[in-house]
Design a protein around this motif. Sequence first.
Motif, mmCIF file in Angstrom:
data_model
loop_
_atom_site.group_PDB
_atom_site.id
_atom_site.type_symbol
_atom_site.label_atom_id
_atom_site.label_comp_id
_atom_site.label_asym_id
_atom_site.label_seq_id
_atom_site.Cartn_x
_atom_site.Cartn_y
_atom_site.Cartn_z
ATOM 1 N N LEU B 83 -9.948 -0.521 0.692
ATOM 2 C CA LEU B 83 -10.160 0.829 1.224
ATOM 3 C C LEU B 83 -8.851 1.520 1.595
ATOM 4 N N GLU B 84 -7.765 1.097 0.984
ATOM 5 C CA GLU B 84 -6.469 1.708 1.264
ATOM 6 C C GLU B 84 -6.519 3.202 0.956
ATOM 7 N N GLY B 85 -6.047 4.022 1.912
ATOM 8 C CA GLY B 85 -6.016 5.469 1.673
ATOM 9 C C GLY B 85 -7.307 6.173 2.055
ATOM 10 N N VAL B 86 -8.286 5.394 2.575
ATOM 11 C CA VAL B 86 -9.583 5.984 2.929
ATOM 12 C C VAL B 86 -9.574 6.504 4.361
ATOM 13 N N GLU B 89 -14.472 5.078 7.236
ATOM 14 C CA GLU B 89 -15.528 4.602 6.354
ATOM 15 C C GLU B 89 -16.827 4.618 7.146
#
Lengths: 332, 150
Positions: B83-86, B89
């Motif tokens: 989920l890098e850059g998210v 969530e």
Amino acid sequence: MIVLAIESSCDETSVSINKDGTTILSNVVLSQIALHAKYGGVVPEIASREHVKGITAVFEESFEKAHIAPEDVDLVAVTEGPGLIGSLLIGINAAKAFALARNIPIIGVHHIAGHVYANAIEAPLEFPLICLVVSGGHTELLKMKSHYHFEKLGETKDDAIGEAYDKIARVLGIGYPGGPAIDERAQAYKKSDRYPMPRVSTDNPYDFSYSGLKSHVINMLNRMRMKGEPLDVDKMCASFQEAAVEHLIQKSLDAVKAVNAKMFLVAGGVAANSLLRARVQETFDFVKVAMPPFEYCTDNAAMIGVAGYYKYITHQKVDTLDMNGRSRLAIE
Amino acid sequence: MTWKKTIDNLFAMQQFAIRVAQYADKGFTVCLSGELGAGKTTFTQFFGAAIGIDEPINSPTFTIMKLYDDSNLPLVHIDAYRLEGVHEEPSLEDYIFGPYVCVIEWYEHIKGSLPDNYLAIDFMRISETSRELIIKGSGRYETIAKALSH
């Protein structure tokens, strides 16, 4: 009997219609892969929204292609788990709505049972059989003594094989998804020398472990970087791939011999790996071997429909509208 | 305030995970960071066993989240690696804020979805077998972080 099947456990929205199990009348797959590629994986919130956006059109297209009317459908099969909760729920709710509107039974299917039954589309299954399940989230050995009776002999204690591929591809800087990237590099490497790789051992003879192999590669890369040694990326890919695939072959061979299996199946996305396919053909020349056609290796509803059909005729039991999505789900 | 602890081998990692588990209750949140192969999942396996999860705990990287709810103290194991850059969530928040013990690997990727207070452990590789742990805690976790460093 006409079965409508829905799969939405990860980043593919798919609806399929089959007749009597293995006659696939339609199999429409809407993939979100391009959308998630910039994140190097699937973003659950985005995935779930995209399933909502796509599912109605996928339904309609599937009916059109199959030349079937909604009132012809006898059973709805849907992936119940394992998978991303938010994604599973879109398919499950669509399935419930359809079953309720048409007043027909609904049956929940294990995602991995679907991958196993992808093999039944082209040739009938023969029992007892051993199935090696290899994908981004799974690495396990299943035994089936008859239709829709699964026994899990072993599974990964840490990382799944597809995940180890992705992580090593990332450390090597060769892109996502790691499976095809490493496979391509390994195939390009024609020499016979290899970087040393550890032999993996587990307590249960049918369990797998990929975290040790992953750490070994990372440690080796760190050491080479510190000493300023040149790295041959293709050689590293070939060395890792060989160790990773041999681990699968050895355990599978032990299982096939131990249960005197008539058939050996490979299921899941990693079944597309070239070395695995070649090694399976070479090694298992004494039993029937089935590997899914490429179009059924990745997630699709056709396989869920086949599995749902066999689950229904074997167990004569259906689910209720209380069915829920599950991130983890036992296959047995 | 941060504290440090050196872990020399796998046994020491297990002992450390057991000590962390003594503080676990519903709502307890442990956030883990460190490069690939640093020991985050290994820690979680020891930690999970110590709070009474008797099923095998393997990597949740693919499904992002795995829920182990067959025991009295259920565990949610989240891996935000992909989920890098998210940053946020929302679909995980029901679990992060739910009645579970929660372990989050790669938590720096979902900072926007974390509770105000949590125990953070950063795994630094010293050698192939030893690690230095950087332990932080805010709110009620501050005294826990300090105690764990001894």
